[in-house]
Design an enzyme around this catalytic site. Structure first.
Site, mmCIF file in Angstrom:
data_model
loop_
_atom_site.group_PDB
_atom_site.id
_atom_site.type_symbol
_atom_site.label_atom_id
_atom_site.label_comp_id
_atom_site.label_asym_id
_atom_site.label_seq_id
_atom_site.Cartn_x
_atom_site.Cartn_y
_atom_site.Cartn_z
ATOM 1 N N ASN A 8 -5.677 0.929 11.662
ATOM 2 C CA ASN A 8 -6.340 1.380 12.878
ATOM 3 C C ASN A 8 -7.246 0.274 13.422
ATOM 4 O OD1 ASN A 8 -5.275 4.054 12.845
ATOM 5 N ND2 ASN A 8 -6.752 4.609 11.267
ATOM 6 N N GLU B 230 -13.239 4.923 7.236
ATOM 7 C CA GLU B 230 -13.059 3.710 8.046
ATOM 8 C C GLU B 230 -14.046 3.611 9.209
ATOM 9 O OE1 GLU B 230 -8.616 2.106 7.932
ATOM 10 O OE2 GLU B 230 -8.744 4.067 8.889
ATOM 11 N N GLY C 66 1.686 4.513 3.803
ATOM 12 C CA GLY C 66 2.719 3.642 3.277
ATOM 13 C C GLY C 66 3.810 4.390 2.551
ATOM 14 N N GLY D 221 0.836 -1.193 0.000
ATOM 15 C CA GLY D 221 0.000 0.000 0.000
ATOM 16 C C GLY D 221 0.870 1.242 0.000
ATOM 17 N N ALA D 222 0.629 2.141 -0.952
ATOM 18 C CA ALA D 222 1.424 3.373 -1.034
ATOM 19 C C ALA D 222 0.514 4.582 -1.024
ATOM 20 C CB ALA D 222 2.311 3.373 -2.275
ATOM 21 N N GLY D 223 -0.483 4.550 -0.117
ATOM 22 C CA GLY D 223 -1.218 5.763 0.189
ATOM 23 C C GLY D 223 -0.338 6.671 1.013
ATOM 24 N N LYS E 189 -4.063 4.092 20.874
ATOM 25 C CA LYS E 189 -4.280 4.733 19.570
ATOM 26 C C LYS E 189 -5.729 4.546 19.122
ATOM 27 C CE LYS E 189 -3.780 6.157 15.234
ATOM 28 N NZ LYS E 189 -3.077 5.395 14.195
#
Length: 310
Positions: A104, A270, A12, A7-9, A187
């Site tokens: 999360n 989310e 990432g 994942g490269a959001g 968190k």
């Protein structure tokens, strides 16, 4: 150590980019569209911790193509988890890699443990406020960033030691914690409150403290999550909870949550992974969490993006 960032959001790309900047062997597993964008635009980070840019980015789009990986950092949104689990299974079967999810919430840990084995899933999370701009570059907007991790199984100790060794090389905080589940829950408690109130109000952090009534909504979410953590066997002190609630007042007026940023863009949010997950856990323990339930009801219509007018 060879690391694959799945994942490269914003998440990432940021932490993977920081590792690339430090000379760590990092590649990215992404969708075809994102692969094209990374090859065209490169990976760029705009950040208070220092900017970084590179065109030298190794990307994979097929799990079968992944070889010689020691660690997978799973940096996808919660609503993509079911889709990526088969990919992670294939990668782990081929490479024997460990998986460090930065999602999360907490439900994803059990999902991954069932898919690839308890010994393969390391505990972890990230703390950062960031988004991608139109070029796919990272816009990091809060003062710092942190990735925390820790072993959930004895077989993970060596890989955690290797990851800890690169801490001093990288322009971000990579912190190993002995009791990682406590930190994951802290968190989860905070982000459920912060993302919930900013998204439900559709306003940035400054408005949380503009009225006592608004602040109390977010504060009450933290205390409902605290009760839930206790039911789950997580030991968190009352002073830690009060400190967490006070943190809600510490953001700059313009700061906001990643969920609210996604909502502004009309993207999926989310809410099911965070607030929905809390409701499922509360039902298991027969615990009443009315404020979380209310936020869930307010936000649920936005789960797949801005709802169309009926």
């Amino acid at each position: 150590m060879n690391i694959l960032v799945h994942g490269a959001g914003a998440l990432g790309a940021y932490f993977g980019g920081r590792m690339l900047e430090a000379g760590v062997d990092v590649s990215f597993f992404v969708r075809e569209k994102r692969a094209v964008q990374l090859k065209r635009e490169g990976l760029k980070i705009n950040s208070p911790e220092g900017s970084f840019e590179t065109k030298d980015v190794t990307v994979c789009t097929s799990p079968e193509a992944v070889k010689n990986i020691d660690l997978v950092i799973l940096a996808v949104k919660g609503y993509h988890l079911d889709q990526v689990v088969p990919q992670v299974q294939t990668i782990v079967q081929q490479t024997g890699a460990f998986v460090l999810p930065l999602l999360n919430g907490v439900e994803h840990l059990e999902t991954l443990q069932k898919a690839i084995g308890k010994e393969k899933v390391i505990g972890g999370f990230a703390a950062i406020i960031a988004t991608l701009n139109e070029q796919g570059h990272v816009e990091h907007t809060n003062a710092n960033s942190t990735m925390k991790f820790g072993a959930l199984h004895d077989e993970q100790i060596k890989i955690c030691e290797k990851l800890e060794e690169i801490h001093n090389l990288i322009k971000t905080n990579i912190v190993r914690e002995e009791n990682i589940m406590k930190h994951i829950w802290k968190k989860y408690m905070y982000i459920t409150a912060f993302s919930g109130i900013t998204s439900a109000m559709q306003l940035p952090a400054g408005y949380i403290t503009s009225t006592e009534a608004s602040f109390n909504v977010a504060r009450n979410v933290i205390f409902e999550m605290y009760m839930l953590a206790q039911k789950e066997g997580i030991s968190i002190g009352e002073q830690e909870v009060e400190s967490m609630a006070s943190r809600l007042k510490g953001h700059s007026k313009e700061a906001t949550s990643s969920m609210h940023q996604d909502m502004r863009k009309g993207l999926s949010i989310e809410v099911e992974h965070l607030h929905g997950g809390a409701l499922r856990l509360s039902a298991k323990h027969d615990l009443n969490v009315p404020v979380i339930e209310t936020l869930y009801g307010v936000l649920k219509p936005y789960e797949s993006g801005k709802p169309s007018v009926m």
